[in-house]
Design a protein around this motif. Structure first.
Motif, mmCIF file in Angstrom:
data_model
loop_
_atom_site.group_PDB
_atom_site.id
_atom_site.type_symbol
_atom_site.label_atom_id
_atom_site.label_comp_id
_atom_site.label_asym_id
_atom_site.label_seq_id
_atom_site.Cartn_x
_atom_site.Cartn_y
_atom_site.Cartn_z
ATOM 1 N N GLY A 258 0.787 -1.171 -0.131
ATOM 2 C CA GLY A 258 -0.062 0.204 -0.087
ATOM 3 C C GLY A 258 0.829 1.383 0.178
ATOM 4 N N GLY B 280 -6.437 -3.885 8.493
ATOM 5 C CA GLY B 280 -5.593 -4.720 7.101
ATOM 6 C C GLY B 280 -4.769 -5.718 7.421
ATOM 7 N N GLN C 294 -2.853 2.344 6.514
ATOM 8 C CA GLN C 294 -2.966 1.548 5.102
ATOM 9 C C GLN C 294 -4.442 2.028 4.685
ATOM 10 N N LYS D 177 2.450 5.208 4.753
ATOM 11 C CA LYS D 177 2.395 4.326 3.564
ATOM 12 C C LYS D 177 2.054 5.135 2.465
#
Length: 388
Positions: free
Chosen positions: A47, A193, A225, A251
């Motif tokens: 991600g 996630g 995420q 991310k």
């Protein structure tokens, strides 16, 4: 490849179970190994590469900033840091931002903000942070303590005290625990996630927000995420019609460079004073310049395309042989398969598609701008892997 694997095994700490692939190059959503074999990237570095590999706008922004100054320390002002903070505050309604390097660091900041706020407002005995079972918030000792998965805790006792994990979906348990534990804050993921792509119930998330507001508890959402367009909204919590006091992210906002952000809302915007917290590389101008090039492109039309691609994946896979369920929002997808997820991932890899796992599911986190033709090709290979 053998020589590289030997060197890696000799000199790199054995903290990862790597696949036997050496990635040499890539462009967009295609990665190339040392033998010239191409793979469709359906994981985007877990991600991270939100606009794929070698994205021109991201690359130009980073290179331009490298030609100016790559680091100054937080003793001085730099344009990219302030500009990015302004962009994010205007898009989210948050008020101030602390910059770090990772999701774990962002979550550490959130926990510190909640504890300091509660201590000042209610007293030092209000320090407990409530998180959810199956959550994942990072790998530092404190964010491991926040993580609601016991197997991550086993080797590192004693962890930082002051964390309680409750069952997702049970609002009465949450309320009871919050009162009994004298909670300073609650930290949740709207989609877990690493915990298995578990999508939180809308009424449950709304119930947490309302209880926190009523009892002056700091409501925090971990968007490491789920943030930055991944779920089809700018941030995942925006699917739930709630307004957190703190939002953390990392991310995808960096596009491939390390950056973490803790966004502070009205309740806690002034909780920190100079010297209370810090990060040597936080707000790095190169990382922030890259992030600006990501954020400025995540508009409503782009988010609409993310949702359409996500729905395409769901529609195709839900009717596929060997698929028991498909869950997720936007381009954060979990696939429950009849055979073990690891077997599906291995088969996909053999046929030129790189996927991830999350607990018992195959997890898909492709670049948000993956071309439809590549997506369609990847989905067909995934369907074949699930069936055979």
């Amino acid at each position: 490849m053998g020589k590289l694997m030997d060197m890696d095994n000799t000199y790199v700490a054995h903290t990862y179970g790597r696949f036997p692939i050496e990635i040499k190059s890539g462009i967009g959503s295609l990665l190339t190994d040392e033998n010239g074999k191409e793979y469709i990237d359906m994981g985007s570095g877990i991600g991270v590469t939100a606009f794929g590999i070698g994205d021109d706008k991201w690359k130009d922004a980073v290179i331009e900033q490298l030609g100016k100054v790559q680091h100054t320390s937080n003793l001085y002002y730099t344009d990219p840091c302030a500009i990015l903070a302004k962009m994010l505050c205007e898009r989210t309604g948050m008020k101030k931002i602390f910059f770090g390097n990772s999701g774990a660091e962002a979550n550490e900041c959130a926990i510190k903000a909640a504890r300091k706020y509660a201590s000042m407002k209610k007293g030092a005995e209000y320090f407990t942070i409530i998180t959810l079972k199956n959550s994942f918030h990072g790998r530092t000792l404190t964010t491991l303590a926040a993580t609601g998965q016991e197997h991550y805790h086993e080797l590192y006792q004693p962890l930082t005290p002051g964390f309680v994990h409750v069952q997702p979906g049970d609002i009465e348990e949450f309320k009871k625990t919050a009162i009994e534990s004298k909670a300073a804050g609650v930290l949740i993921e709207v989609i877990q996630g690493e915990g298995g792509v578990n999508v939180m119930d809308r009424d449950y998330v709304k119930g947490i927000e309302e209880f926190c507001k009523k009892n002056d508890i700091v409501f925090m959402v971990d968007e490491v995420q789920t943030g930055n367009g991944r779920t089809g909204k700018f941030y995942g919590y925006m699917n739930y019609d709630v307004n957190p006091d703190v939002v953390t992210t990392a991310k995808g906002i960096g596009g491939g460079l390390p950056i973490g952000l803790c966004m502070l809302g009205e309740k806690v915007k002034d909780v920190f004073e100079p010297g209370d917290h810090g990060s040597t590389f936080g707000g790095n101008p190169v990382c922030c310049a890259g992030a600006i090039s990501i954020v400025e492109r995540i508009d409503d039309d782009f988010l609409d395309s993310v949702n359409k691609k996500g729905q395409y994946i769901k529609d195709e896979l839900k009717k596929a042989a060997g698929v028991e369920d498909v869950v997720g929002l936007g381009l954060m997808i979990g696939i429950k398969t009849s055979k073990p997820a690891s077997e599906v991932v291995k088969k996909c890899m053999e046929n030129g598609v790189l996927c991830l796992t999350a607990k018992d599911k195959v997890r898909l986190l492709p670049a948000l701008n993956i071309p439809q033709e590549l997506l369609a090709k990847a989905v067909e290979i995934i369907k074949e892997a699930c069936a055979n």
